[in-house]
Write a protein that holds these residues in place. Sequence first.
Motif, PDB file in Angstrom:
ATOM      1  N   UNK B 340      -6.567   4.942   3.182  1.00 25.42           N
ATOM      2  CA  UNK B 340      -6.325   4.552   1.532  1.00 25.42           C
ATOM      3  C   UNK B 340      -5.015   4.582   0.802  1.00 25.42           C
ATOM      4  N   UNK B 341      -4.316   5.587   0.647  1.00 26.58           N
ATOM      5  CA  UNK B 341      -3.613   6.090   0.054  1.00 26.58           C
ATOM      6  C   UNK B 341      -2.126   5.226   0.029  1.00 26.58           C
ATOM      7  N   UNK B 342      -2.282   5.295   1.603  1.00 28.43           N
ATOM      8  CA  UNK B 342      -0.748   4.603   1.920  1.00 28.43           C
ATOM      9  C   UNK B 342      -1.029   3.074   1.723  1.00 28.43           C
ATOM     10  N   UNK B 343      -2.162   2.230   1.911  1.00 30.82           N
ATOM     11  CA  UNK B 343      -2.277   1.325   1.282  1.00 30.82           C
ATOM     12  C   UNK B 343      -2.185   0.553  -0.333  1.00 30.82           C
ATOM     13  N   UNK B 344      -2.749   1.919  -0.517  1.00 35.40           N
ATOM     14  CA  UNK B 344      -1.908   1.959  -2.353  1.00 35.40           C
ATOM     15  C   UNK B 344      -0.583   2.246  -2.121  1.00 35.40           C
ATOM     16  N   UNK B 345       0.145   3.635  -1.872  1.00 34.11           N
ATOM     17  CA  UNK B 345       1.031   3.544  -2.292  1.00 34.11           C
ATOM     18  C   UNK B 345       2.442   2.381  -1.647  1.00 34.11           C
ATOM     19  N   UNK B 346       1.871   2.365  -0.350  1.00 36.59           N
ATOM     20  CA  UNK B 346       3.131   1.089  -0.354  1.00 36.59           C
ATOM     21  C   UNK B 346       2.734  -0.364  -0.444  1.00 36.59           C
ATOM     22  N   UNK B 347       1.381  -0.319  -0.408  1.00 40.29           N
ATOM     23  CA  UNK B 347       1.453  -1.616  -0.900  1.00 40.29           C
ATOM     24  C   UNK B 347       1.869  -1.810  -2.584  1.00 40.29           C
ATOM     25  N   UNK B 348       1.761  -0.597  -3.465  1.00 39.24           N
ATOM     26  CA  UNK B 348       3.115  -0.220  -4.454  1.00 39.24           C
ATOM     27  C   UNK B 348       4.468  -0.767  -4.287  1.00 39.24           C
ATOM     28  N   UNK B 349       5.181   0.356  -3.139  1.00 40.23           N
ATOM     29  CA  UNK B 349       6.177  -0.029  -2.817  1.00 40.23           C
ATOM     30  C   UNK B 349       6.902  -1.742  -3.016  1.00 40.23           C
ATOM     31  N   UNK B 350       6.214  -2.784  -1.565  1.00 42.03           N
ATOM     32  CA  UNK B 350       6.474  -3.679  -2.133  1.00 42.03           C
ATOM     33  C   UNK B 350       6.707  -4.163  -3.115  1.00 42.03           C
ATOM     34  N   UNK B 351       5.395  -3.992  -3.631  1.00 43.08           N
ATOM     35  CA  UNK B 351       5.352  -5.132  -5.105  1.00 43.08           C
ATOM     36  C   UNK B 351       6.725  -4.203  -5.366  1.00 43.08           C
ATOM     37  N   UNK B 352       7.373  -3.389  -5.473  1.00 47.61           N
ATOM     38  CA  UNK B 352       8.275  -3.217  -5.848  1.00 47.61           C
ATOM     39  C   UNK B 352       9.664  -4.177  -6.015  1.00 47.61           C
ATOM     40  N   UNK B 353       9.643  -3.396  -4.527  1.00 44.19           N
ATOM     41  CA  UNK B 353      11.047  -4.707  -4.226  1.00 44.19           C
ATOM     42  C   UNK B 353      10.798  -5.671  -4.279  1.00 44.19           C
ATOM     43  N   UNK B 354       9.544  -6.292  -4.217  1.00 47.49           N
ATOM     44  CA  UNK B 354       8.957  -7.952  -4.694  1.00 47.49           C
ATOM     45  C   UNK B 354       9.631  -8.431  -5.977  1.00 47.49           C
ATOM     46  N   UNK B 355       9.400  -7.374  -6.767  1.00 52.42           N
ATOM     47  CA  UNK B 355       9.642  -7.372  -8.305  1.00 52.42           C
ATOM     48  C   UNK B 355      11.479  -7.068  -8.800  1.00 52.42           C
ATOM     49  N   UNK B 356      11.756  -6.757  -7.693  1.00 53.54           N
ATOM     50  CA  UNK B 356      13.275  -6.166  -7.746  1.00 53.54           C
ATOM     51  C   UNK B 356      13.763  -7.395  -6.997  1.00 53.54           C
ATOM     52  N   UNK B 357      13.601  -8.121  -6.020  1.00 57.99           N
ATOM     53  CA  UNK B 357      14.262  -9.410  -5.084  1.00 57.99           C
ATOM     54  C   UNK B 357      14.095 -10.327  -5.908  1.00 57.99           C
ATOM     55  N   UNK B 358      12.729 -10.509  -6.626  1.00 59.96           N
ATOM     56  CA  UNK B 358      12.524 -11.815  -7.776  1.00 59.96           C
ATOM     57  C   UNK B 358      13.623 -11.372  -8.316  1.00 59.96           C
TER      58      UNK B 358
END
Lengths: 487, 507, 628, 102
Positions: B340-358
């Motif tokens: 559960x938590x990895x889903x949230x945390x890594x999901x969040x990290x990918x959202x961050x990476x995506x936001x940064x890449x955008x």
Amino acid sequence: MTGVELILLLPLIVLSGAAVAVMLAIAVRRNYLAAFLLTLLGFVLTIMAVALSPGGPQRNVTALFVFDDFARFFIGLITGAGLFVAVLAFDYFRQQRGQFEEFFIMLLGATFGCAVLVASRHFASLFLGLEILSVSLYAMIAYSRDREISTEAGLKYLILAGVSAAFLVFGMALVYAQTGALEFSRMPYITASPDEPLDIIVLAGFGMIIVGIGFKLALVPFHLWTPDVYQGAPAPVTAFIATASKGAVFALLLRLFAQTDVAFYPPLYVTFVILAIASMLFGSWLALLQNNMKRILAYSSIAHLGFLLVAFMGRGHIQSTAAAFYLTAYFVTTLGAFGIVSLLSPGERDAEWIEDYRGLFWRRPFVAVVFSVMIFSLAGIPLTGGFVGKVLVILAGEQAAQWALVVVLVTASAISLFYYVRVVGIMYMPAEAGGADRPALPGLSLQGGGALACLTGLLVLLGVYPGPFLDLVRDMVTTVYAGVLPR
Amino acid sequence: MMLPVLILVPLIFGVGAYVAARVSVAAARWIALLSLAGNLGLSIYIWIAYFGPISLAGVTGPWVLEWDAPWIAPLGVHFHVGMDGLSLLLVVLTNLLGVLSVAASWTEIEERPGFFHLNLLWVVAGIVGVFLSLDLFLFYVFWELMLVPMYFLIAIWGHENRVYAAVKFFIFTQFSGLFMLLAIVGLYVLYGSQTGGTFEYANYIGAPIPRGIAMVLMLGFFVAFAVKLPVVPLHSWLPDAHTEAPTAGSVILAGLLLKTGAYGLIRFVVPLFPWAVADFRPAAMTLALIGILYGALAAYGQTDLKRLIAYTSISHMGLVLLGIFAWNSLALQGAVMLVLCHGLATGGLFIFAGALQERTKTRDIRVMGGLWSTVPRMSGATMVLALASLDLPGLGNFIGGFLVLLGTFRAYPVYAAGASLGLIVSTIYSLRIIQAVFHGEKTVDWKIADLHPREVAIMAVIIGALIWLGLYPQPALDTVQPSLNVMQQTPARGPAQTPVDATPGAP
Amino acid sequence: MLMELWVVPALPLAGFCVLALVGKRLSRWLVAGIGAGSVGLAMVGAIYFSHDFMAFEPTGHLYRESLWTWLNVGGFSPDIGLYLDPLSVVMMLVVTIVGFLIHVYSIQYMAGDEAYSRFFAYMNLFVSSMLILVLADDLLILYLGWEGVGLCSYLLIGFWYQSAANARAAIKAFVVTRVGDTAMAIGLFLLFTQLGTLDIQEVLVRAVRQWPVGSATAIAAAGLLLAGAVGKSAQLPLQVWLPDAMAGPTPVSALIHAATMVTAGVYLIARMHDLFIIAPPVQTAVAVIGAATLVLAGCSAMTQFDIKRVLAYSTISQVGYMFLALGVHAWSAALFHFMTHAFFKSLLFMGAGAVIISMHHEQNMFKMGGLRKQLPFTFWTFLIGACSLASLPLVTSGFYSKGLILWSVWATGHPVLWGAALLGEFITSVYTFRMVFLTFFGEPKGEVSARPGPIILGPLVILAFFSTVAGCVHIPRPLGHFRLFARLVEQALPVPPMQPLPIATEVVFQLLMQGSVLLGVAFAYVLFLRRNDLVAAWTARPAGNALHRFWFSGWGFDWVYTTLLAKPYVWFAHASRDDAFEWIYRGIGAINRGLHEQLSRTQTGLVRWYAVGIVIGAVLLLGLVVFL
Amino acid sequence: MATIPIHYGLLLAALLFVVGLVGVLVRRNILFILMSIEIMLNAAGLAFVVGGARWGRADGQVMVIIILTVAAAEVAVGLALVLRFHGWFKSLDADRASEMRG
């Protein structure tokens, strides 16, 4: 000949009658549409005749034919395929210059040959049916007069089919010479017990029959003609070769080896295993980086026939049901795939290069979705008929304890995924800027689109709710074992 | 009837979004968002209603909700879905991440938004289906089905090398899935007749399968799940797919798709083949160890931000594998929490990476650095997520990791001690993310915007959930416990089984 | 009344939350008010609770408060709860009082920094985590605080993140301590697996009941906890992170890397004393590590240029004393020294900070000098701290605390360790007064730009006061035998097994110690104020130079770790960038492609070749059929 | 007749078959290839005759007639194709037809 027999024969009569009727109509007045409509009528009447004929097990008509449910099922299937091919061909040849009315005679004739094959229980009718089919096909393959490759393909098919027919008929002669039997049903108990080795000449005879049949089914190593003929033939004809012709021969194979025990003598059994493995793997490898859609489909059909042989590797209800279901799904899929190639072909050439399909989804979403469904079915992705077929084949293979075969099947599927996915991927890529020099692909006609929609619907139905059809197939196809004593 | 609804809603509204996009892009986005939010609401309602203080569930069985309809009668296939605590939590996670990924791609996806949302919603539907299926055949159908839209998500909206990544993803997962199909059909062929000729999962539990065959069938399942999880030699698809996928795709991949592998192991592999699992345990745990350390090592070596995060998933999932194969209640609960938590945390990290890449149009961390003062909100949020992934106490991942290690230590102290090295290496790569992106000198003078309110809301939800799971995880644990109890008892039911859980406990 | 103890850690936590979420929008005064105020309130609370605790004397000298069950799985149910006994009372008081003073100091010290609110947020989080650590009822909560303070240490070392070196130092600190933390985590696994609980008191009770003295399990468990303590407290062999940690702002060094966090290891061992008692080898290891560390770090301190690095090595060395005391079962002595050290070391750091900002952020002592005149206030407070560190007799708190340690070491029968400690005394006074002389005496070498304001000096004065008088809570036998501190602590910790030696012996040993201290002062006076050329001449020789460099670099530990661990790891990581496993799949792909190409060649397009294919197939097939 | 063992007849048929087969493989002219195929088919016919003689039944002979008929039909279509082939390639060399490969 009794009245019942006449009714049983009705599908064959209607088909041949339709061919004659089209011929006469052309003689009276050349009209493309009329010839087409007559052909359609012929096919529809045939299907009705099939549906209405009494059926049941062991409906022998003379020594040559049997119109049991097994035959009815496959005649219906093949006629259906003929019907769709007719629709495709109608649109396809309209794009080209020339007179194409006679094509429909050939189509009806070829379908008739297939029907004869499926219903035959005798070497004579087998050979006749096969040749009726082949001769019609020679002409159909070479039908696009203004294309060099069409002629080339026709000639290749002519020569190679001739050679293979010679193998087949020589094999029959050997079997006959040694056993005196031409009817399948007289061959089951050639030996007293399965442990006793079979006579070598009989074995050689069956071996040569397998060569002939293997050629028609394009099993490795008799597959070399397939890509060239698929590519050279007009797309609707390719569809017919890939479906009706192969389906009829496979049905014949099923019947031949259901009625005789021969296939389960170790030498022949091993042979089939090797053929299956080679076909699955080589077909997939050959298609791997191919850029021509028709050749991809040709190679993939080689692999698919290999998959079908996996289901053939046991003698039981599950195996024959699996094979018939798989074949049905394969029919629908292949017709759909070649249908798209055919309907998208501009007059001067076929839409056969995968670059033609780049970005198709963004320009022609309907066609692209249909094509994707077809490809996914070929690849065995769930919710398509191909998936259920594949599961059944694996079930059949595991039931027959053919673990090596199913593992090869899975491996070959994985290899084949590569090129299927490649094709699908291309359709969803953005269309490249330099694509303007390619001629625009023609739009769909009402009947063409209808046919595609119909096929897609069928395929999804087979994938999503296959239960009733599965029951039907099982009930009809297992009649092939009727009258065969369990051994 | 609620369960089919959970699957059908995204399916139907996916088509709805596709159609709506022809009229208005915003409408498509809102349809996607609201339908998933509705689904999320429904699943949370189920949670509260059936697992809350006043439960609607009867006392019978672990399944609080079930729905069964015959599907392919000749084969005995049923459309049988059921929900217990384990699947409930995963469904909640699925819908939550679904909502978040729709929100995260609000401005990222400009091209063909209709088809995008169609695929996104269908992936969600497939994943929900995977978590709910109780019929092996149905499970396989959903298992394969979720791959297709995922393939499109990567192949159409991905980055530079998207086609390669998408094809690789597709082939890896399909190929391994086919082995599972072989195993499923094998079970059916060999033992189906003894269990009424169905694909019903429950019927095969405790089937008297001889050791050798059980091992072969188990490996069939294991391969499929191991590719998804991924276990190290089979992980090759993951860095490519995660890196090339659009943000939503990465979130779903890391947050959900990997979890289906863990779920499969928990739900199917161990209960169905307890013996074979026991035999296979040393190998699996060794693979888990390799995964933990190798994933972390490779993560540290990356220069592509998303690739780095992708490798951290490999490391974390190694821990999950370890916990599952340790198979005692501590380790299992830990594995579920970690999932559960990895889903949230890594999901969040990918959202961050995506936001940064955008914003920066690059994922290369070598040109980043010193961004803290430029984007303080993003930095702070990412910091928390990175801390979560290094198992900082107080955040949910710690509970998961600690329980896994604790549980594993009880039975297999050497493996647990080895896996504990993961705590060190995870620190190294997590801090590298922070250091490379936010600390140090500015190599390029980025002028980029900080997180928008929408993104802040996304991060707030994720971080809030992580803190909640870190400080008061009991509601989640209590939800899962009954189903884990049932699964842990199952080996005892079969005649030819020996107990798997050979916990030595206190001497 | 004793209740609602949770307020003490919760206040700084609330401060952190406010500052982290909305800190950027608040005015500087508000930020300072929240940051220092929350800790100040916590201090008030701590004093209140301590008073209550001592006044009401709860049964068993302890007070527990359970907030909620953190989690409950399969027999593992740690509570989120707080535990107050004399040990934690001392810790709580020191943490809040020193913490508050440093917060106040920071108000002005950090005034010019743009990330003012971030600083106070981190500091508040630190104080909260530290309080959770010392008040934890359960080892898991302790671990939560333990990791929390490590995190804050990381955040604050890297506070000025723009410099890559600072960020690296921060990572180093975190990773090195994490190594210890991991060992400690394994220790927790072991404890739970064997004892079935992580509740501290229950663990101790069950450990003593289940394990005989010297049992392997006990040794393993205590050893693993020791590894955690060693990492956090920067003892050998994990001390390497602390000198680099001086990259953080000076208040951080004062609070985290001198007064509180680095003593968490001491606290852990004291807290788990029963476990260590039944593991004598580990106990010995604690003492030996302490003794070795105090000497080694002292030597390194003598060679540093950077005033903060001197203090850092000094901290390592002084914590070494505490470990030494723990190792010889002198629990109260260790705790006593912890308290006095917290006062005088934070005083020294803050004094050094005042010097540094006065000197344009110059930290090299050789560029200072003669500051005695320019910064008199700072000088005097710094001198008080230095005297206390060097434990000059009678008027300094260090005298009492270190004297107790040395005496305990001797009295428990460890003459070798005692010798090391005595040597350490000498070294301590050498480097301490080296620092004082170089900084405040001699010729002025740089100019003073700013003088520290009242908010900086206020805490200095208060701490100078504490550094002087804090020793009075425990006065040794020859001087009056006042044991207030020990009596308090011994409610929680056992009495050390001291041999009953006559007072005269104690007097002799006190004098020996004082002798070495004064000798050290004289030594420093000669070498660093009078005859600078001697040092220069000595370090110019190869042997001297080598030794200087060796000590300067902290005995080469960094080099060893870099070469053996860090570099190979980085090398492997970079080698793994293009995943080695990838080659397997590339290979498979290449094989398939090769097969495709070879098979494609069979498709020649020649019809006669195709016929050959059929014939070959037929021949093979017939051969198979006939001969099989 | 019955004095000739059946295997001799079959052997002869097999020889004839192989002759035809070799002809297909080695001749490049399409006409000769077609002729060779005819030889192969006739070899099969011969084998049927032998078999029919062995079992003393007429169905073997019937098969021969069918084979002959079919072969004739095949040749008719075949020759038409050959004409078209010549029209395209201006040659009867079968190896010229290798547009499609791979």
